[in-house]
Design a protein around this motif. Structure first.
Motif, mmCIF file in Angstrom:
data_model
loop_
_atom_site.group_PDB
_atom_site.id
_atom_site.type_symbol
_atom_site.label_atom_id
_atom_site.label_comp_id
_atom_site.label_asym_id
_atom_site.label_seq_id
_atom_site.Cartn_x
_atom_site.Cartn_y
_atom_site.Cartn_z
ATOM 1 N N GLY A 52 0.824 -1.200 0.000
ATOM 2 C CA GLY A 52 0.000 0.000 0.000
ATOM 3 C C GLY A 52 0.856 1.246 0.000
ATOM 4 N N ARG A 53 0.257 2.339 0.483
ATOM 5 C CA ARG A 53 0.978 3.615 0.532
ATOM 6 C C ARG A 53 2.176 3.535 1.470
ATOM 7 N N ARG A 54 3.157 4.341 1.197
ATOM 8 C CA ARG A 54 4.385 4.356 2.007
ATOM 9 C C ARG A 54 4.056 4.658 3.471
ATOM 10 N N ALA A 55 4.787 4.002 4.342
ATOM 11 C CA ALA A 55 4.668 4.234 5.783
ATOM 12 C C ALA A 55 6.088 4.275 6.344
ATOM 13 N N PRO A 56 6.313 5.021 7.402
ATOM 14 C CA PRO A 56 7.660 5.084 7.985
ATOM 15 C C PRO A 56 8.133 3.697 8.436
ATOM 16 N N LEU A 57 9.373 3.351 8.075
ATOM 17 C CA LEU A 57 9.925 2.028 8.411
ATOM 18 C C LEU A 57 9.824 1.696 9.900
ATOM 19 N N PRO A 58 10.158 2.619 10.806
ATOM 20 C CA PRO A 58 10.061 2.261 12.223
ATOM 21 C C PRO A 58 8.631 1.890 12.643
ATOM 22 N N GLU A 59 7.628 2.553 12.053
ATOM 23 C CA GLU A 59 6.234 2.233 12.379
ATOM 24 C C GLU A 59 5.835 0.869 11.834
ATOM 25 N N VAL A 60 6.296 0.553 10.629
ATOM 26 C CA VAL A 60 5.997 -0.758 10.043
ATOM 27 C C VAL A 60 6.624 -1.852 10.903
ATOM 28 N N ARG A 61 7.878 -1.666 11.283
ATOM 29 C CA ARG A 61 8.561 -2.669 12.107
ATOM 30 C C ARG A 61 7.861 -2.837 13.452
ATOM 31 N N ARG A 62 7.522 -1.724 14.105
ATOM 32 C CA ARG A 62 6.859 -1.804 15.401
ATOM 33 C C ARG A 62 5.520 -2.537 15.287
ATOM 34 N N ALA A 63 4.763 -2.260 14.223
ATOM 35 C CA ALA A 63 3.469 -2.913 14.026
ATOM 36 C C ALA A 63 3.635 -4.421 13.806
ATOM 37 N N LEU A 75 6.403 -16.844 11.903
ATOM 38 C CA LEU A 75 7.792 -17.280 11.794
ATOM 39 C C LEU A 75 8.704 -16.111 11.479
ATOM 40 N N THR A 76 8.351 -15.420 10.412
ATOM 41 C CA THR A 76 9.205 -14.337 9.969
ATOM 42 C C THR A 76 8.380 -13.302 9.215
ATOM 43 N N SER A 77 8.818 -12.082 9.282
ATOM 44 C CA SER A 77 8.213 -11.000 8.516
ATOM 45 C C SER A 77 9.334 -10.230 7.855
ATOM 46 N N ARG A 78 9.102 -9.859 6.606
ATOM 47 C CA ARG A 78 10.017 -8.978 5.902
ATOM 48 C C ARG A 78 9.207 -7.766 5.511
ATOM 49 N N TYR A 79 9.840 -6.601 5.522
ATOM 50 C CA TYR A 79 9.075 -5.388 5.284
ATOM 51 C C TYR A 79 9.907 -4.318 4.591
ATOM 52 N N ALA A 80 9.194 -3.406 3.970
ATOM 53 C CA ALA A 80 9.762 -2.202 3.368
ATOM 54 C C ALA A 80 8.744 -1.100 3.626
ATOM 55 N N VAL A 81 8.979 0.090 3.072
ATOM 56 C CA VAL A 81 8.087 1.211 3.346
ATOM 57 C C VAL A 81 6.699 1.043 2.729
ATOM 58 N N ASP A 82 6.585 0.179 1.707
ATOM 59 C CA ASP A 82 5.301 0.059 1.023
ATOM 60 C C ASP A 82 4.812 -1.376 0.844
ATOM 61 N N HIS A 83 5.485 -2.348 1.443
ATOM 62 C CA HIS A 83 5.018 -3.735 1.358
ATOM 63 C C HIS A 83 5.654 -4.589 2.453
ATOM 64 N N ALA A 84 5.014 -5.715 2.695
ATOM 65 C CA ALA A 84 5.540 -6.655 3.691
ATOM 66 C C ALA A 84 5.125 -8.070 3.312
ATOM 67 N N GLU A 85 5.855 -9.013 3.869
ATOM 68 C CA GLU A 85 5.555 -10.426 3.672
ATOM 69 C C GLU A 85 5.615 -11.098 5.032
ATOM 70 N N ILE A 86 4.559 -11.867 5.349
ATOM 71 C CA ILE A 86 4.475 -12.570 6.626
ATOM 72 C C ILE A 86 4.422 -14.053 6.322
ATOM 73 N N ARG A 87 5.260 -14.818 7.021
ATOM 74 C CA ARG A 87 5.286 -16.270 6.819
ATOM 75 C C ARG A 87 5.065 -16.954 8.153
ATOM 76 N N TYR A 88 4.221 -17.970 8.137
ATOM 77 C CA TYR A 88 3.940 -18.702 9.371
ATOM 78 C C TYR A 88 3.291 -20.037 9.052
ATOM 79 N N TRP A 89 3.201 -20.869 10.079
ATOM 80 C CA TRP A 89 2.507 -22.159 9.979
ATOM 81 C C TRP A 89 1.125 -21.999 10.590
ATOM 82 N N GLU A 90 0.131 -22.516 9.905
ATOM 83 C CA GLU A 90 -1.249 -22.478 10.380
ATOM 84 C C GLU A 90 -1.741 -23.908 10.536
#
Length: 152
Positions: A52-63, A75-90
């Motif tokens: 989505g729209r850009r967000a400050p990196l520290p806010e994305v990380r904190r969230a 398990l793991t999350s990767r993020y940038a200012v405008d996207h993220a990827e979340i991986r986990y086992w369900e």
């Protein structure tokens, strides 16, 4: 009552006033003939991509850290200012259930974790055997290491 219809009087399945119907129970684990056993929960590897729209990196990380704290299955999350990827086992009965949970994850926790107002743009749900087969063959999502929240 419709004209010409007859009234049932004591035929099969009818009861007289005050007559109790006998109830039967089924013990846990019992099945009726021809019924398949209930499926047990399986593990599914989920990769959820949002952007989505850009967000400050520290806010994305904190969230994302808050989401991981609230739901330690991540398990793991990767993020940038405008996207993220979340991986986990369900753990779910089938792929449909695992995907349904994954598609609700971001929206249901947007406010409590302070997640950016991004939309889901990708979803992959694979069973455990497929995940391990892909890793063994050298393609597909690599094992989530290091576990945690990291920039892209």
């Amino acid at each position: 009552m419709r004209p010409g219809a007859t009234v049932s009087r004591g035929g099969a399945g009818s009861r007289t006033a005050g007559e109790e119907r006998a109830l039967t129970s089924v013990a846990a684990g019992d099945r009726f003939d021809g019924e398949q056993p209930a499926e047990t929960a399986r593990l599914w590897h989920v990769t959820l991509s949002v952007s989505g729209r850009r967000a400050p990196l520290p806010e994305v990380r904190r969230a994302l850290e808050q989401l991981a704290h609230d739901h330690p299955f991540l398990l793991t999350s990767r993020y940038a200012v405008d996207h993220a990827e979340i991986r986990y086992w369900e753990e779910a009965r089938d792929l449909h259930d695992a995907a349904a949970v994954a598609l609700r994850l971001w929206g249901e926790h947007r406010q409590t974790a302070g997640l950016p107002p991004w939309e889901i743009v990708g979803l992959e749900v694979i069973d455990r055997a497929t995940y391990h087969q892909r890793v063994a063959e050298g393609y597909g999502p690599p094992p989530a290491s290091p576990v945690g929240i990291h920039p892209f």
